[in-house]
Scaffold this active site. Sequence first.
Site, PDB file in Angstrom:
ATOM      1  N   LYS A  53       1.063  -1.173   0.162  1.00 12.54           N
ATOM      2  CA  LYS A  53      -0.366   0.127   0.167  1.00 12.54           C
ATOM      3  C   LYS A  53       1.051   1.705   0.349  1.00 12.54           C
ATOM      4  O   LYS A  53       0.623   2.572  -1.153  1.00 12.54           O
ATOM      5  CB  LYS A  53      -0.863   0.075   1.575  1.00 12.54           C
ATOM      6  CG  LYS A  53      -2.563  -1.163   1.090  1.00 12.54           C
ATOM      7  CD  LYS A  53      -2.595  -1.730   2.798  1.00 12.54           C
ATOM      8  CE  LYS A  53      -4.118  -2.649   2.662  1.00 12.54           C
ATOM      9  NZ  LYS A  53      -4.576  -2.825   2.802  1.00 12.54           N
ATOM     10  N   GLN A  97      -4.603  -1.736  10.024  1.00 12.53           N
ATOM     11  CA  GLN A  97      -4.603  -2.819   8.874  1.00 12.53           C
ATOM     12  C   GLN A  97      -4.631  -4.085   9.390  1.00 12.53           C
ATOM     13  O   GLN A  97      -4.543  -4.180  10.903  1.00 12.53           O
ATOM     14  CB  GLN A  97      -2.846  -3.656   8.664  1.00 12.53           C
ATOM     15  CG  GLN A  97      -2.529  -4.900   7.816  1.00 12.53           C
ATOM     16  CD  GLN A  97      -3.112  -4.964   6.438  1.00 12.53           C
ATOM     17  OE1 GLN A  97      -3.204  -3.879   5.757  1.00 12.53           O
ATOM     18  NE2 GLN A  97      -3.900  -5.536   6.466  1.00 12.53           N
ATOM     19  N   ASP A 120     -10.873   3.020   4.561  1.00 13.95           N
ATOM     20  CA  ASP A 120     -10.977   1.657   4.406  1.00 13.95           C
ATOM     21  C   ASP A 120     -12.924   1.285   4.127  1.00 13.95           C
ATOM     22  O   ASP A 120     -13.225   0.199   3.765  1.00 13.95           O
ATOM     23  CB  ASP A 120     -10.406   0.511   5.763  1.00 13.95           C
ATOM     24  CG  ASP A 120      -9.211  -0.194   4.935  1.00 13.95           C
ATOM     25  OD1 ASP A 120      -9.811  -1.069   4.031  1.00 13.95           O
ATOM     26  OD2 ASP A 120      -8.858  -1.065   6.112  1.00 13.95           O
TER      27      ASP A 120
END
Length: 297
Positions: A53, A97, A120
């Site tokens: 990412k 994460q 997200d």
Amino acid sequence: MAVIIDGKKVAAEIRHELKEKVEWLRSLNVRVPGLVTILVGDNPASLSYVTSKGKACNEIGMLSKIEKLSADTSEEELLKLIDSYNSNNDYDGILVQLPLPKHINEDKVIERIAPSKDVDGFHPISVGNLVIGKDTFYPCTPYGVVELLKRYKIETSGKHVVVVGRSNIVGKPVANLLLQKKEGANAVVTVCHSAAKDLSRFTKEADILIAAIGRPYFIKADMIKDGVAVIDVGINRVEDSTLPKGYKLVGDVDYEGVSKKASFITPVPGGVGPMTIAMLLQNTFLAYIKITKQKLS
Ligand SMILES: NC(=O)c1ccc[n+]([C@@H]2O[C@H](COP(=O)([O-])OP(=O)(O)OC[C@H]3O[C@@H](n4cnc5c(N)ncnc54)[C@H](OP(=O)(O)O)[C@@H]3O)[C@@H](O)[C@H]2O)c1
């Protein structure tokens, strides 16, 4: 034979489009979008995702930071770090994460991220806005699925989409996205799960079949009708002693058989997978635009 949906190519196109926009911002000498990714612990898969990412951000010229915290970081410390990025004007997107170590409450962490930086799309406010059809951040993998359908001009309006899987990260959001009364959606959606009796009864009715199950080769040719567009979200490891790694990645769809009957199909790897990071970058750019507009108004 089905048209192969090339997710790698589409993801590269999206990254290229974003890179041009970021370069334009740089040419104006203004701040560029920024993403901070927070990793707790040293899970190798998570570390690899976070690194990819960060690399993707750098490649298109966005600001990127990876916060690596030790596995024994307390929930309080993590929440404090999130608070600091919620009020940090250099970063438009915050991604924690998952999964987190067991002593940290994931829901609490997700809810601490400012909804305006929830790239997200997992914050309950983002989820709620998606369900009621309001402007929001869409979770990256489902957003990638919808984008693939759009870029391959696969009509969704009035079509019967059958989603197999009802997880909060794939099945439910992709169903909600395609249900919306708007262009690129407007589908009639059926969602199936493990309690479905005679799953084939549903899958055979699909014009578009989305598999998000987590079981290798689960969808077979005799479960679909001719001409269906098949989107395989699954990523499963199966043993393969002929490969140096000892395994290969396969989808939830029996590609060999299904590709002979389908009109379109995503391969694994190289289908939905590459879209996730591209859509994360897209969401970060959208967060930047929203925050900038707010400041100007
Ligand atoms: N970037 C990407 O491309 C990406 C991102 C996320 C996930 N994935 C992959 O997508 C797959 C699904 O991920 P996930 O997180 O959604 O998985 P998950 O949370 O395990 O959910 C799987 C879903 O499949 C359903 N299911 C399981 N067995 C079934 C059966 N026999 N018949 C019908 N439905 C069945 C489950 O039903 P119940 O709800 O009844 O248990 C559940 O809703 C995995 O392979 C994952 O690795 C890929």
